[in-house]
Scaffold this active site. Structure first.
Site, PDB file in Angstrom:
ATOM      1  N   GLU A 107      -7.061   4.848   7.692  1.00  0.00           N
ATOM      2  CA  GLU A 107      -6.807   6.273   7.443  1.00  0.00           C
ATOM      3  C   GLU A 107      -7.992   6.907   6.709  1.00  0.00           C
ATOM      4  O   GLU A 107      -8.336   8.059   6.944  1.00  0.00           O
ATOM      5  CB  GLU A 107      -5.504   6.424   6.641  1.00  0.00           C
ATOM      6  CG  GLU A 107      -4.292   6.148   7.535  1.00  0.00           C
ATOM      7  CD  GLU A 107      -3.092   5.554   6.806  1.00  0.00           C
ATOM      8  OE1 GLU A 107      -3.031   5.613   5.573  1.00  0.00           O
ATOM      9  OE2 GLU A 107      -2.209   5.017   7.526  1.00  0.00           O
TER      10      GLU A 107
ATOM     11  N   ASN B 119       0.875  -1.169   0.000  1.00  0.00           N
ATOM     12  CA  ASN B 119       0.000   0.000   0.000  1.00  0.00           C
ATOM     13  C   ASN B 119       0.913   1.220   0.000  1.00  0.00           C
ATOM     14  O   ASN B 119       1.501   1.563   1.016  1.00  0.00           O
ATOM     15  CB  ASN B 119      -0.882  -0.052   1.261  1.00  0.00           C
ATOM     16  CG  ASN B 119      -1.734   1.193   1.428  1.00  0.00           C
ATOM     17  OD1 ASN B 119      -1.820   2.014   0.514  1.00  0.00           O
ATOM     18  ND2 ASN B 119      -2.346   1.333   2.599  1.00  0.00           N
ATOM     19  N   TRP B 120       1.037   1.858  -1.178  1.00  0.00           N
ATOM     20  CA  TRP B 120       2.009   2.955  -1.287  1.00  0.00           C
ATOM     21  C   TRP B 120       1.529   4.211  -0.569  1.00  0.00           C
ATOM     22  O   TRP B 120       2.286   5.120  -0.337  1.00  0.00           O
ATOM     23  CB  TRP B 120       2.255   3.273  -2.769  1.00  0.00           C
ATOM     24  CG  TRP B 120       3.052   2.201  -3.507  1.00  0.00           C
ATOM     25  CD1 TRP B 120       3.447   1.002  -3.027  1.00  0.00           C
ATOM     26  CD2 TRP B 120       3.520   2.290  -4.853  1.00  0.00           C
ATOM     27  NE1 TRP B 120       4.143   0.301  -3.980  1.00  0.00           N
ATOM     28  CE2 TRP B 120       4.205   1.079  -5.131  1.00  0.00           C
ATOM     29  CE3 TRP B 120       3.435   3.252  -5.862  1.00  0.00           C
ATOM     30  CZ2 TRP B 120       4.798   0.818  -6.369  1.00  0.00           C
ATOM     31  CZ3 TRP B 120       4.031   2.982  -7.094  1.00  0.00           C
ATOM     32  CH2 TRP B 120       4.716   1.770  -7.339  1.00  0.00           C
ATOM     33  N   LYS B 121       0.269   4.287  -0.283  1.00  0.00           N
ATOM     34  CA  LYS B 121      -0.344   5.477   0.329  1.00  0.00           C
ATOM     35  C   LYS B 121      -0.057   6.718  -0.524  1.00  0.00           C
ATOM     36  O   LYS B 121       0.031   6.593  -1.746  1.00  0.00           O
ATOM     37  CB  LYS B 121       0.137   5.625   1.777  1.00  0.00           C
ATOM     38  CG  LYS B 121      -0.110   4.357   2.596  1.00  0.00           C
ATOM     39  CD  LYS B 121       0.011   4.559   4.067  1.00  0.00           C
ATOM     40  CE  LYS B 121      -0.266   3.246   4.777  1.00  0.00           C
ATOM     41  NZ  LYS B 121      -0.165   3.340   6.211  1.00  0.00           N
TER      42      LYS B 121
ATOM     43  N   GLY C 124       2.629  -1.216   4.331  1.00  0.00           N
ATOM     44  CA  GLY C 124       2.686   0.209   4.016  1.00  0.00           C
ATOM     45  C   GLY C 124       4.125   0.634   3.766  1.00  0.00           C
ATOM     46  O   GLY C 124       4.674   0.453   2.669  1.00  0.00           O
ATOM     47  N   GLY C 125       4.756   1.155   4.811  1.00  0.00           N
ATOM     48  CA  GLY C 125       6.116   1.708   4.698  1.00  0.00           C
ATOM     49  C   GLY C 125       7.094   0.788   3.980  1.00  0.00           C
ATOM     50  O   GLY C 125       7.839   1.220   3.091  1.00  0.00           O
TER      51      GLY C 125
ATOM     52  N   SER D 117       3.066  -2.213  10.526  1.00  0.00           N
ATOM     53  CA  SER D 117       4.493  -2.353  10.825  1.00  0.00           C
ATOM     54  C   SER D 117       5.042  -3.745  10.528  1.00  0.00           C
ATOM     55  O   SER D 117       5.859  -4.278  11.272  1.00  0.00           O
ATOM     56  CB  SER D 117       4.785  -1.953  12.270  1.00  0.00           C
ATOM     57  OG  SER D 117       4.443  -0.603  12.469  1.00  0.00           O
TER      58      SER D 117
ATOM     59  N   HIS E 211      -9.606   1.338   4.587  1.00  0.00           N
ATOM     60  CA  HIS E 211      -8.365   1.536   5.330  1.00  0.00           C
ATOM     61  C   HIS E 211      -8.634   2.493   6.490  1.00  0.00           C
ATOM     62  O   HIS E 211      -9.399   3.448   6.347  1.00  0.00           O
ATOM     63  CB  HIS E 211      -7.279   2.092   4.409  1.00  0.00           C
ATOM     64  CG  HIS E 211      -5.930   2.034   5.049  1.00  0.00           C
ATOM     65  ND1 HIS E 211      -5.515   2.961   5.972  1.00  0.00           N
ATOM     66  CD2 HIS E 211      -4.934   1.129   4.935  1.00  0.00           C
ATOM     67  CE1 HIS E 211      -4.300   2.638   6.388  1.00  0.00           C
ATOM     68  NE2 HIS E 211      -3.919   1.524   5.776  1.00  0.00           N
TER      69      HIS E 211
ATOM     70  N   GLU F 292      -5.919  -4.803  10.377  1.00  0.00           N
ATOM     71  CA  GLU F 292      -4.852  -3.858  10.688  1.00  0.00           C
ATOM     72  C   GLU F 292      -5.154  -3.163  12.003  1.00  0.00           C
ATOM     73  O   GLU F 292      -6.011  -2.275  12.055  1.00  0.00           O
ATOM     74  CB  GLU F 292      -4.752  -2.805   9.586  1.00  0.00           C
ATOM     75  CG  GLU F 292      -4.441  -3.393   8.230  1.00  0.00           C
ATOM     76  CD  GLU F 292      -3.832  -2.361   7.291  1.00  0.00           C
ATOM     77  OE1 GLU F 292      -2.757  -2.633   6.773  1.00  0.00           O
ATOM     78  OE2 GLU F 292      -4.415  -1.284   7.130  1.00  0.00           O
TER      79      GLU F 292
ATOM     80  N   GLY G  43       2.257   2.102  10.855  1.00  0.00           N
ATOM     81  CA  GLY G  43       3.288   3.124  10.723  1.00  0.00           C
ATOM     82  C   GLY G  43       3.936   3.518  12.035  1.00  0.00           C
ATOM     83  O   GLY G  43       4.650   4.514  12.107  1.00  0.00           O
TER      84      GLY G  43
HETATM   85  P1  PGA Z   1       2.582   0.021   7.757  1.00  0.00           P
HETATM   86  O1  PGA Z   1       1.149   0.298   7.116  1.00  0.00           O
HETATM   87  O2  PGA Z   1       3.064  -1.281   7.187  1.00  0.00           O
HETATM   88  O3  PGA Z   1       3.408   1.183   7.339  1.00  0.00           O
HETATM   89  O4  PGA Z   1       2.379  -0.049   9.212  1.00  0.00           O
HETATM   90  C1  PGA Z   1       0.254  -0.698   6.822  1.00  0.00           C
HETATM   91  C2  PGA Z   1      -0.995  -0.125   6.179  1.00  0.00           C
HETATM   92  O5  PGA Z   1      -1.438   0.944   6.594  1.00  0.00           O
HETATM   93  O6  PGA Z   1      -1.539  -0.743   5.266  1.00  0.00           O
END
Ligand code: PGA
Length: 690
Positions: free
Chosen positions: A537, A448-450, A673-674, A652, A535, A606, A612
């Site tokens: 966010e 997930n590049w966000k 994500g990251g 994470s 998600h 999640e 993150g």
């Molecule tokens: P993260 O994010 O791996 O950076 O914790 C995961 C996500 O939000 O899909």
């Protein structure tokens, strides 16, 4: 909190009931297969009690006995290993719904004294049997209702092999015991048993006391009399009843008496006290006896004459049948009349043979195993067949277990080797029994590049990943979810057989005046196959509710996009132990789908506090909640759909912890994500499946 306790309690309860049923069924199927003839006799008793003898033949009863053993054993193994749950639990309910009222009737009316459920291994009274069945019926209903919670102990693609092998095993075992006598002999005439000791009454014990009642009639009036006040001839007998006046001790052997059919002499004591050997040919019914091995019988008789051992034949048949038998087989031996039930108990084969010395059963053979002239080469004192060889029950159980487990493990191992050799992969495993593709849930690592990467950076990242995975093929499905503007450029760049592409969101409207929005149809038109929805966010910063997400999911599916649907609790909710309630509520957006549509979505759990932040859920925490989510899916759509749903973990996730997280049975990959922004990290996570 309450929800999770209720959940744990229900899961434990379902699995305790399932194990109870499994153990009882495996045991009762196995003891029936150990002695199919014994269960056939029992079914005959039932048929007599219910007046059905005219309708059922002996071979039908034998087939029913073996069939029942196989059915119970199969249900037991299904429940024990946790597969074919609907069939196994449904059949258990049906079986117990039939058996429970039947055994209530037996307990009330007593037409058959012992139900025969566990052969001779465990003999229960009819009332004990009834209460046992009540417990099993409740357990079966509970397992049926909670079958989604039954833990599976074998993989889906091993099922058919276990099914075929267990049926083969129980049928071959039944055939073996039918041909060679039961492996476990629970009756009082087993090898090593001292018949005289079995007849003894312990000191001070009283025998049971029976009284005969005569129902007599005179001038239309009926009256009961005892033996002492038996009336004069003006009364006619209507019925004779024997009632137990006082329960007492009945020795295990109480009806072993041998009456010579030649002169009526009682030979019991002479045979039992003989310090030398006696061969007993046992055939309860000469008309039904197999005369295919009579040459062997005659050889044993000749051998006895040559060595001066006694040889007697025991039967419950009449004199005419005995004469016909001797004519037919050329036998010259003396017959003794013995009670039919006793003879059926002595040896299950008809005919069978026993070797006695001083009242002890030294050896015992089924018809086909009667020793021949090549075995009877010296006097019995010198032959191993005349030594009592008792194998302990434990060693026999061990041998039977080995015969079950070793070939089965070998088959499963070969299957694994075959599978991993690349000839089949786990996503297209064919179950030959059902001739249908077994849909296995997929392991997926999705990035997930966000809101990261310019178009040029994104293209470079996608290219680099594509090259890395071309050089080293992944062992799982790989997806990258990019900002909208990358989709059209990235999709044609990557090998679609290796990398799927998806969006991070889509609109909850079909099309029209919604400035700034991108519809599911537009996403699909770029060639993308996935879309992340729900998600945390988006839920937190853009106010996406359960209802909005429900719309988005439906539109995505309508445009053939696969939603990666995210759920998860925030820190405060976790601290208040509310995460189960939260995910259950979030799932409402997808629980309105049909089972078929639900089958197209991927779930991602999640925990928001882990996204993150560098904090990861422990593998145990992840497994617990993933298993809970799967149980919710099972409750809603059934176990099969639940088993096929991929549930990813996100928050994470890094190369250093991915392996441990993905090793959990209910964690089927990750939403990253990251770590998805660097090929080395993302590839490190993908390689956790290697
Ligand atoms: P993260 O994010 O791996 O950076 O914790 C995961 C996500 O939000 O899909």
């Amino acid at each position: 909190m309450e929800n999770s306790i209720r959940n744990t309690v229900l899961t434990w309860y379902a699995n305790i009931c399932r194990l109870l049923l499994a153990v009882v069924f495996v045991f009762s199927g196995f003891v029936k297969a150990n002695d199919p003839t014994g269960f056939q006799y029992k079914l005959h008793d039932y048929a007599t009690a219910f007046g059905l003898t005219a309708w059922v033949s002996e071979s039908l009863l034998l087939a029913a006995a073996i069939g029942m053993a196989a059915l119970e054993f199969a249900l037991g193994i299904y429940l024990l290993l946790g597969f074919n749950r609907r069939f196994a639990s449904g059949m258990s309910v049906l079986l117990m719904l039939f058996m429970t009222p039947l055994t209530l009737y037996l307990a009330l009316e007593n037409p058959v004294s012992d139900c025969g459920c566990f052969g001779d291994a465990v003999v229960l009274t009819n009332w004990q049997t009834f209460w046992k069945n009540v417990v099993l019926l409740l357990a079966a209903i509970s397992v049926f209702c909670l079958r989604g919670r039954i833990v599976r102990w074998i993989s889906r693609h091993s099922e058919w092999m276990v099914s075929v092998y267990m049926l083969l095993y129980i049928c071959i075992f039944s055939y073996y015991t039918l041909k060679h006598l039961p492996v476990f002999d629970f009756r009082p005439y087993h090898i090593g048993a001292d018949i005289r000791a079995g007849m003894e009454m312990p000191e001070g014990a009283l025998p049971p006391l029976y009284e005969t009642i005569f129902v007599m009639e005179r001038d239309g009036e009926q009256k009961e009399f005892g033996i002492e006040d038996y009336p004069d001839e003006s009364w006619t007998l209507v019925e004779r009843k024997t009632i137990l006046k006082r329960a007492g001790y009945e020795p295990p052997i109480h009806d072993f008496s041998l009456m010579s059919m030649q002169d009526g002499e009682d030979l019991t004591e002479r045979v039992l006290a003989d310090s030398s050997y006696t061969f007993l040919l046992v055939a309860y019914d000469l008309n039904k006896a197999d005369d295919g091995y009579t040459d062997l019988v005659n050889e044993v008789y000749d051998y006895c004459r040559a060595h001066q051992y006694q040889f007697l034949a025991l039967t419950a048949s009449g004199e005419d049948e005995v004469e016909q038998w001797l004519d037919r087989t050329g036998g010259e031996y003396l017959f003794c009349g013995v009670d039919e039930t006793t003879l059926k108990t002595v040896v299950r084969s008809n005919p069978g043979m026993l070797l006695l010395k001083e009242g002890v059963v030294v050896n015992k053979w089924a018809n086909a195993d009667i020793p021949d002239e090549y075995q009877l080469v010296a006097s019995l004192d010198e032959l191993p067949l005349a030594k009592v060889q008792v194998h302990s029950v434990m060693s026999k159980i061990f041998t039977c277990l080995l015969w079950f487990l070793v070939p089965l493990s070998l088959i499963l191992m070969l299957d694994r080797i075959w599978n991993f050799s690349g000839r089949k992969n786990k996503h297209d495993y064919i179950n030959p029994l059902k001739n249908k593709k077994v849909e296995m849930r997929k392991n997926i690592v999705a990035g997930n590049w966000k809101m990261n990467k310019t178009l040029q950076e994104g293209i470079a990242l996608a290219k680099e990943l594509n090259e890395a995975l071309a050089a080293d093929k992944p062992n799982c499905d790989v997806v990258i979810c990019t900002p909208f503007i990358h989709l059209a450029s990235v999709t044609p760049l990557v090998d679609s057989a290796v990398i799927g592409v998806g969006a991070e969101n889509c609109a909850d409207k079909v099309s029209g005046a919604y400035t700034g929005e991108v519809s599911a149809e537009m996403v699909a038109s770029t060639g993308a196959q996935y879309v992340i929805l729900g998600h945390s966010e988006r839920r937190a910063y853009y106010g996406e509710t359960v209802e909005i997400l429900e719309e988005k999911v439906k539109l995505a599916l309508a445009n053939n996009l696969k939603p990666i649907f995210c759920i998860g609790a925030v820190l405060e909710e976790r601290e208040a132990n509310k995460q189960n309630e939260v995910v259950a509520a979030q799932l409402a957006s997808v629980f309105s789908l049909s089972a078929e549509d639900f089958g197209k979505i991927v779930l991602a759990y999640e925990p928001v506090w882990a996204i993150g932040t560098g904090k990861t859920a422990t593998p145990e925490q992840a497994q617990e909640i993933h298993a809970y989510i799967r149980s919710l899916v099972a409750e809603k759509y059934g176990q099969e759909v639940a088993d096929n749903t991929s549930i990813l973990y996100g928050g994470s996730c890094k190369p250093s912890n991915a392996k441990e997280l993905f090793a959990n049975p209910d964690v089927d990959g990750g939403l990253i994500g990251g770590a998805a922004l660097k090929v080395a990290d993302f590839k490190g996570i993908i390689d956790a499946f290697k």
